[in-house]
Write a protein that holds these residues in place. Sequence first.
Motif, PDB file in Angstrom:
ATOM      1  N   TYR A 136      -0.075  -0.668 -11.552  1.00  0.00           N
ATOM      2  CA  TYR A 136       0.507  -1.289 -10.635  1.00  0.00           C
ATOM      3  C   TYR A 136      -0.033  -2.544  -9.942  1.00  0.00           C
ATOM      4  CZ  TYR A 136       2.317  -1.244  -5.626  1.00  0.00           C
ATOM      5  OH  TYR A 136       3.043  -1.554  -4.502  1.00  0.00           O
TER       6      TYR A 136
ATOM      7  N   GLU B 196       0.698  -1.255  -0.203  1.00  0.00           N
ATOM      8  CA  GLU B 196      -0.026   0.087   0.183  1.00  0.00           C
ATOM      9  C   GLU B 196       0.734   1.298   0.097  1.00  0.00           C
ATOM     10  OE1 GLU B 196      -3.145  -0.115   2.964  1.00  0.00           O
ATOM     11  OE2 GLU B 196      -3.688  -2.099   2.294  1.00  0.00           O
ATOM     12  N   GLN B 197       2.222   1.207   0.622  1.00  0.00           N
ATOM     13  CA  GLN B 197       2.830   2.395   0.575  1.00  0.00           C
ATOM     14  C   GLN B 197       3.401   2.989  -0.596  1.00  0.00           C
ATOM     15  OE1 GLN B 197       5.863   0.997   3.262  1.00  0.00           O
ATOM     16  NE2 GLN B 197       7.208   0.394   1.438  1.00  0.00           N
ATOM     17  N   ASP B 198       3.251   1.844  -1.821  1.00  0.00           N
ATOM     18  CA  ASP B 198       3.979   2.339  -3.011  1.00  0.00           C
ATOM     19  C   ASP B 198       2.622   2.408  -3.982  1.00  0.00           C
ATOM     20  OD1 ASP B 198       6.351   2.234  -2.142  1.00  0.00           O
ATOM     21  OD2 ASP B 198       6.362  -0.073  -2.488  1.00  0.00           O
ATOM     22  N   VAL B 199       1.566   2.445  -3.497  1.00  0.00           N
ATOM     23  CA  VAL B 199       0.232   2.913  -4.570  1.00  0.00           C
ATOM     24  C   VAL B 199       0.121   3.998  -4.770  1.00  0.00           C
ATOM     25  CG1 VAL B 199      -2.176   2.730  -4.377  1.00  0.00           C
ATOM     26  CG2 VAL B 199      -1.085   0.940  -3.378  1.00  0.00           C
ATOM     27  N   PRO B 200       0.333   4.158  -6.203  1.00  0.00           N
ATOM     28  CA  PRO B 200       0.326   5.459  -7.067  1.00  0.00           C
ATOM     29  C   PRO B 200      -1.199   6.177  -6.946  1.00  0.00           C
ATOM     30  CG  PRO B 200       0.331   3.752  -8.909  1.00  0.00           C
ATOM     31  CD  PRO B 200       0.363   3.198  -7.349  1.00  0.00           C
ATOM     32  N   ASP B 201      -1.435   7.453  -7.004  1.00  0.00           N
ATOM     33  CA  ASP B 201      -2.571   8.090  -6.728  1.00  0.00           C
ATOM     34  C   ASP B 201      -3.437   8.126  -8.128  1.00  0.00           C
ATOM     35  OD1 ASP B 201      -2.384   8.831  -4.067  1.00  0.00           O
ATOM     36  OD2 ASP B 201      -1.152  10.648  -4.655  1.00  0.00           O
ATOM     37  N   ASP B 202      -2.714   8.039  -9.304  1.00  0.00           N
ATOM     38  CA  ASP B 202      -3.387   8.146 -10.786  1.00  0.00           C
ATOM     39  C   ASP B 202      -4.002   6.744 -10.894  1.00  0.00           C
ATOM     40  OD1 ASP B 202      -3.782   9.034 -13.367  1.00  0.00           O
ATOM     41  OD2 ASP B 202      -2.394   7.380 -13.855  1.00  0.00           O
ATOM     42  N   PRO B 203      -5.464   7.063 -11.291  1.00  0.00           N
ATOM     43  CA  PRO B 203      -5.963   5.747 -11.530  1.00  0.00           C
ATOM     44  C   PRO B 203      -5.365   4.799 -12.524  1.00  0.00           C
ATOM     45  CG  PRO B 203      -7.501   7.623 -11.344  1.00  0.00           C
ATOM     46  CD  PRO B 203      -6.171   8.194 -11.419  1.00  0.00           C
TER      47      PRO B 203
ATOM     48  N   LEU C 199      -2.428   3.196 -10.853  1.00  0.00           N
ATOM     49  CA  LEU C 199      -2.708   2.377  -9.989  1.00  0.00           C
ATOM     50  C   LEU C 199      -3.319   1.013 -10.621  1.00  0.00           C
ATOM     51  CD1 LEU C 199      -3.633   1.523  -7.307  1.00  0.00           C
ATOM     52  CD2 LEU C 199      -5.732   2.658  -7.623  1.00  0.00           C
TER      53      LEU C 199
END
Length: 175
Positions: free
Chosen positions: A119, A106-113, A116
């Motif tokens: 990822y 979860e710490q590396d999850v990008p904000d851009d849909p 994401l």
Amino acid sequence: MRVEDLANLAPDSDVRQAALEVERHVAAEGWDQAPRLFALVRTAALVAQQPELAGQLGDAVYTPVEQEGLPDQGSLEESLDAIAWPPAVDGCAVVVERIMLPPEAEQDVPDDPAALEAYVAAHPDRRDVRIVAAVTRDGQSHTGVRGRLPADDELLEAPDLVPNLTRALRDTLAD
């Protein structure tokens, strides 16, 4: 938490039995399915209205009645927002497939849909799961989560394993 501990969180109840019936029904058709929605109707009320069904329904308190597709309005949550059940429906259930990541991812999850989605799809520790959630008007709920692999993966159960999903289902029953 161990799987054995989760068993203690899932006491038997009428809503649990309905959720398990729905999960078995959907699982029989395999994986890679669109979300599926079910009304939960009291079996006795259904038989009172349609006596010819008495021999087919058994003695469960709730009978799941599959609905024709969810409204196509984007996410599952948005689709559920568009649903309001009539008083004759005593509860509802939904089955949805999702990809889960371990907490440390979860710490590396990008904000851009879009980023994401890429990822999650590429993550080596991703896990495909099927979630069943059922709620009733009187506030009961039951949730189950089963992994795609191994093929005989155990169903993890508890009243509220996926709180946002059970909350969204409860909202469809609000008066």
